[in-house]
Design a protein around this motif. Sequence first.
Motif, PDB file in Angstrom:
ATOM      1  N   GLN A  69       0.804  -1.204   0.000  1.00 43.63           N
ATOM      2  CA  GLN A  69       0.000   0.000   0.000  1.00 43.63           C
ATOM      3  C   GLN A  69       0.849   1.271   0.000  1.00 43.63           C
ATOM      4  N   THR A  70       2.152   1.127   0.036  1.00 49.48           N
ATOM      5  CA  THR A  70       3.028   2.288  -0.001  1.00 49.48           C
ATOM      6  C   THR A  70       2.891   3.003  -1.347  1.00 49.48           C
ATOM      7  N   PRO A  71       2.583   4.286  -1.350  1.00 51.38           N
ATOM      8  CA  PRO A  71       2.411   5.031  -2.615  1.00 51.38           C
ATOM      9  C   PRO A  71       3.658   4.944  -3.485  1.00 51.38           C
ATOM     10  N   ALA A  72       3.433   4.898  -4.775  1.00 49.14           N
ATOM     11  CA  ALA A  72       4.551   4.780  -5.723  1.00 49.14           C
ATOM     12  C   ALA A  72       5.509   5.951  -5.612  1.00 49.14           C
ATOM     13  N   TRP A  73       4.980   7.145  -5.258  1.00 53.16           N
ATOM     14  CA  TRP A  73       5.823   8.337  -5.208  1.00 53.16           C
ATOM     15  C   TRP A  73       6.745   8.393  -3.982  1.00 53.16           C
ATOM     16  N   GLU A  74       6.651   7.370  -3.137  1.00 46.11           N
ATOM     17  CA  GLU A  74       7.603   7.283  -2.035  1.00 46.11           C
ATOM     18  C   GLU A  74       8.973   6.827  -2.538  1.00 46.11           C
TER      19      GLU A  74
ATOM     20  N   HIS B 158      10.580   8.379  -8.493  1.00 44.98           N
ATOM     21  CA  HIS B 158       9.262   8.757  -9.014  1.00 44.98           C
ATOM     22  C   HIS B 158       9.182  10.265  -9.186  1.00 44.98           C
ATOM     23  N   ALA B 159       8.480  10.716 -10.241  1.00 48.30           N
ATOM     24  CA  ALA B 159       8.382  12.156 -10.535  1.00 48.30           C
ATOM     25  C   ALA B 159       7.642  12.927  -9.447  1.00 48.30           C
ATOM     26  N   LEU B 160       6.802  12.246  -8.665  1.00 47.60           N
ATOM     27  CA  LEU B 160       6.046  12.921  -7.611  1.00 47.60           C
ATOM     28  C   LEU B 160       6.718  12.811  -6.239  1.00 47.60           C
ATOM     29  N   TYR B 161       7.903  12.269  -6.227  1.00 47.86           N
ATOM     30  CA  TYR B 161       8.629  12.134  -4.961  1.00 47.86           C
ATOM     31  C   TYR B 161       9.111  13.515  -4.479  1.00 47.86           C
ATOM     32  N   LEU B 162       8.938  13.756  -3.189  1.00 46.39           N
ATOM     33  CA  LEU B 162       9.403  15.006  -2.590  1.00 46.39           C
ATOM     34  C   LEU B 162      10.418  14.698  -1.489  1.00 46.39           C
TER      35      LEU B 162
ATOM     36  N   HIS C 215      12.970  15.912   1.596  1.00 46.51           N
ATOM     37  CA  HIS C 215      12.802  16.895   2.677  1.00 46.51           C
ATOM     38  C   HIS C 215      13.507  18.214   2.369  1.00 46.51           C
ATOM     39  N   SER C 216      14.459  18.178   1.438  1.00 45.45           N
ATOM     40  CA  SER C 216      15.174  19.405   1.075  1.00 45.45           C
ATOM     41  C   SER C 216      14.440  20.214   0.009  1.00 45.45           C
ATOM     42  N   ASP C 217      13.368  19.649  -0.560  1.00 48.51           N
ATOM     43  CA  ASP C 217      12.590  20.359  -1.580  1.00 48.51           C
ATOM     44  C   ASP C 217      11.660  21.350  -0.890  1.00 48.51           C
ATOM     45  N   GLN C 218      12.093  22.591  -0.815  1.00 41.63           N
ATOM     46  CA  GLN C 218      11.359  23.628  -0.114  1.00 41.63           C
ATOM     47  C   GLN C 218      10.903  24.741  -1.063  1.00 41.63           C
ATOM     48  N   PRO C 219       9.789  25.411  -0.768  1.00 42.28           N
ATOM     49  CA  PRO C 219       9.265  26.471  -1.642  1.00 42.28           C
ATOM     50  C   PRO C 219      10.233  27.632  -1.867  1.00 42.28           C
TER      51      PRO C 219
ATOM     52  N   LEU D 243       3.719  15.452 -17.720  1.00 45.72           N
ATOM     53  CA  LEU D 243       3.228  14.877 -16.475  1.00 45.72           C
ATOM     54  C   LEU D 243       1.908  15.568 -16.088  1.00 45.72           C
ATOM     55  N   PRO D 244       0.821  15.223 -16.774  1.00 47.38           N
ATOM     56  CA  PRO D 244      -0.470  15.865 -16.503  1.00 47.38           C
ATOM     57  C   PRO D 244      -1.033  15.464 -15.140  1.00 47.38           C
ATOM     58  N   CYS D 245      -1.978  16.232 -14.674  1.00 48.78           N
ATOM     59  CA  CYS D 245      -2.592  15.961 -13.379  1.00 48.78           C
ATOM     60  C   CYS D 245      -3.430  14.687 -13.445  1.00 48.78           C
ATOM     61  N   PRO D 246      -3.244  13.749 -12.506  1.00 45.85           N
ATOM     62  CA  PRO D 246      -4.034  12.515 -12.476  1.00 45.85           C
ATOM     63  C   PRO D 246      -5.523  12.834 -12.311  1.00 45.85           C
ATOM     64  N   GLN D 247      -6.377  12.039 -12.931  1.00 43.79           N
ATOM     65  CA  GLN D 247      -7.807  12.321 -12.907  1.00 43.79           C
ATOM     66  C   GLN D 247      -8.619  11.343 -12.067  1.00 43.79           C
ATOM     67  N   PHE D 248      -8.064  10.167 -11.758  1.00 48.58           N
ATOM     68  CA  PHE D 248      -8.866   9.131 -11.115  1.00 48.58           C
ATOM     69  C   PHE D 248      -8.426   8.799  -9.694  1.00 48.58           C
ATOM     70  N   ASN D 249      -7.137   8.859  -9.422  1.00 49.80           N
ATOM     71  CA  ASN D 249      -6.635   8.554  -8.085  1.00 49.80           C
ATOM     72  C   ASN D 249      -6.517   9.850  -7.285  1.00 49.80           C
ATOM     73  N   GLU D 250      -7.419  10.049  -6.330  1.00 51.92           N
ATOM     74  CA  GLU D 250      -7.448  11.292  -5.571  1.00 51.92           C
ATOM     75  C   GLU D 250      -6.179  11.506  -4.756  1.00 51.92           C
ATOM     76  N   GLU D 251      -5.634  10.436  -4.211  1.00 51.98           N
ATOM     77  CA  GLU D 251      -4.413  10.554  -3.411  1.00 51.98           C
ATOM     78  C   GLU D 251      -3.236  10.980  -4.294  1.00 51.98           C
ATOM     79  N   GLU D 252      -3.172  10.391  -5.476  1.00 49.81           N
ATOM     80  CA  GLU D 252      -2.105  10.748  -6.417  1.00 49.81           C
ATOM     81  C   GLU D 252      -2.304  12.177  -6.926  1.00 49.81           C
ATOM     82  N   LYS D 253      -3.553  12.563  -7.127  1.00 47.70           N
ATOM     83  CA  LYS D 253      -3.865  13.917  -7.573  1.00 47.70           C
ATOM     84  C   LYS D 253      -3.430  14.947  -6.531  1.00 47.70           C
ATOM     85  N   THR D 254      -3.642  14.616  -5.265  1.00 45.36           N
ATOM     86  CA  THR D 254      -3.223  15.506  -4.182  1.00 45.36           C
ATOM     87  C   THR D 254      -1.704  15.667  -4.168  1.00 45.36           C
ATOM     88  N   GLN D 255      -0.999  14.555  -4.379  1.00 46.38           N
ATOM     89  CA  GLN D 255       0.468  14.610  -4.398  1.00 46.38           C
ATOM     90  C   GLN D 255       0.961  15.419  -5.591  1.00 46.38           C
TER      91      GLN D 255
END
Length: 246
Positions: free
Chosen positions: A16-21, A25-29, A31-35, A73-85
């Motif tokens: 169940q670990t998200p792929a972006w962990e 992965h392109a959605l991986y963040l 801790h040094s990735d800051q605004p 890398l368009p915004c995901p449309q079906f997976n809400e958790e992935e869309k949030t990430q």
Amino acid sequence: MAGEDETKKDTKSSNQTPAWENSNHALYLHHSDQPGTVLVSQALEEDNYVEWKQSMASALTIKNKIGFVNGTLPCPQFNEEEKTQWTRCNALVKNWLENSLSKQIRKSVVHCKDARKGNSVTSFFTNLKALWDEKDALCTSTPCTCAAATEAATALETQRTMKFLMGLNDDYAAVRSTIIGIDPLPTLNKAYAMVLRQEKQAAVSGNRGSSSAEAAAFYSSKEDREAWKKNSNKIDGSKCAKSHPR
């Protein structure tokens, strides 16, 4: 049995670990990735688009976030958790881009919804300017200080100002006609500043039409085309035979 049940539980949790962990992965963040991070050393100005684009593209590629800018890398449309990430990452990339812009340019893109570049006046101008800079770099000539060389430079500036103005869509017809009617014709940078001010005023008043995002749609009214012809006739003056052949 207890050990076997615990193993199954751990396996289920792992699945169940998200792929972006995953750090690849392109959605991986990280801790040094800051605004507030600044990815490039030099902010985007009116005259350094080519260099800035190369530096920014390299930095985003290293961060594995280039897909947010080039549209791959368009915004995901079906997976809400992935869309949030994705939304989190997109907001971060948008901040990185804003941190690399000059103050004047930053104001014109502050209302952009995502990190992908739009076709605002600034985007149109910087891309057009980049093409001219590349052309100037390839078409170098022997320096000349004669009077004809000065006239040729002025004619070239007039031509580029007119090309910029005629590249705007009909949302800017009023300010375009105003600029074209000024004698002498304003410089390219001044014309750009006047159009940019109009774009900002329209955005604030809420009267900016949906088609204003098509600033590079190369539309012109009949009156403006006539003005273009009139100004073009001034461009073919005598030129220096040494470095500016007729």
